[in-house]
Design a protein around this motif. Structure first.
Motif: not given
Length: 365
Positions: A80-84, A324-327, A355-356
């Motif tokens: 989702e991070v990449l999708g956004h 964690w997911n963002a990094l 973003f977070v």
């Protein structure tokens, strides 16, 4: 008159059957999908809950404790991070509900030439990962993540010749407590080794199937995360010997992935254990939990603890937290650029912080 009613009932039954078989097919929604950015590289994912979108209301809407609990709308999976943040360069497909929840309906839809994608979930179209998946689900029907992705890819085959697919699988096969416990006693435990080898076989088959149709496809194989580092297991295996044996046992999988990638310019390996150790550290040397905090932005720190607030590395349900997911997404982009030359701007940490925590609620800014 009776014949008319019988005929009418039969027609209604046929219509209902066709509706069930065809109306839930997402072809119209797929056909309507025109990439906003025509040069974006199509981006597919095969895997388990480590890649299943957190904002899947179909799967998690009835589970208020899952994927961030009360903070779920502000909690993000790496996909989702990449999708956004990078959809202009990496196209994960449209967001929507895809597939069927019924195994028999999946078989029927396959039989009449429709896509019997199974299980149903709300996610990006090209993300086949779902919670609970095991390595066999990469190739075996009715799940057959590779086959389902190939069906979707066929609708835009020209684009996928330069696409990217990430395969992240194995935790549900040999990463659980019972497997790690066995490895802590014997790194060559026959049952765990058998599971590792079987998983490598399925991943090798997946790579072969994808490259048979799309030779230019770039594939990332993600190594196994050592769940001995997971906060829920910090009370276990508290000796350097036990930690060393677990590490040695899991290395069989990572070494197998490297062997699959050897000599293939279109296949890369993401070392998940090295990535984690580079941030939070590892307890392999002493067996004792002694992790460092990870700075995220100028002053916010994330501990290797569990809870739905983002200062914890993992969520209360055990899955990776937003930081964690963002990094992790940041590291994945770096690998795609370095190994394959995919034209994706690096994910800057400050961009991830924004973003977070867009409104500063968590004190990251």
């Amino acid at each position: 008159m009776k014949k008319v009613w019988v005929l009418t009932a039969a027609l209604l039954g046929l219509g209902l059957a066709l509706f069930i078989l065809l109306s839930v097919d997402e072809r119209l929604q797929r056909w309507r999908h025109v990439p906003t950015h025509t040069n974006a590289v199509p981006f597919g994912v095969l895997g388990d809950s480590d890649s299943h979108a957190y904002h899947d209301e179909f799967s998690f809407g009835h589970r208020p404790e899952a994927r961030g609990g009360a903070l779920r709308q502000r909690t993000w999976q790496w996909t989702e991070v990449l999708g956004h943040l990078r959809s202009e360069q990496l196209d994960p497909g449209p967001w929507g509900q895809w597939g069927t929840r019924y195994r028999r309906l999946s078989v029927l839809r396959d039989a009449v030439g429709q896509d019997g994608r199974f299980l149903r979930k709300e996610d990006y179209l090209y993300n086949q990962a779902y919670s609970g998946a095991v390595c066999a689900n990469l190739n075996v029907a009715p799940h057959d993540q590779v086959g389902r992705l190939l069906t979707t890819m066929a609708r835009e085959s020209g684009r996928w010749q330069r696409g990217v697919v990430v395969i992240r699988m194995g935790t549900n096969d040999f990463g659980r407590q019972e497997s790690l416990d066995a490895l802590s006693r014997d790194p060559l435990d026959p049952q765990v080794v058998g599971s590792i080898d079987a998983c490598l076989g399925h991943i090798g088959q997946a790579v072969a199937r994808l490259h048979a149709v799309y030779p230019g496809l770039r594939i990332v194989l993600v190594g196994i995360f050592n769940n001995a580092e997971w906060e829920k297991f910090h009370h276990l295996w508290r000796s350097p010997q036990a930690q060393s044996r677990i590490h040695q046992g899991l290395a069989r999988f990572d070494d197998g992935l490297k062997a699959l990638a050897l000599g293939k310019s279109g296949v890369a390996v993401f070392d998940d254990q090295a990535w984690f150790a580079g941030l939070w550290g590892s307890r392999r040397a002493t067996g004792q939990p002694a992790y460092r905090n990870v700075r995220f932005g100028e002053r916010f720190e994330v501990r290797n603890t569990g809870g739905d607030e983002p200062m914890n590395a993992t969520l209360a349900d055990g899955h990776a937290g937003s930081v964690w997911n963002a990094l992790w997404a940041q590291a994945m982009v770096a690998l795609l650029v370095e190994r394959f030359g995919v034209p994706v701007p690096p994910l800057q940490t400050q961009e991830l912080v924004q973003f977070v925590d867009p409104d500063g609620r968590f004190g990251m800014r």
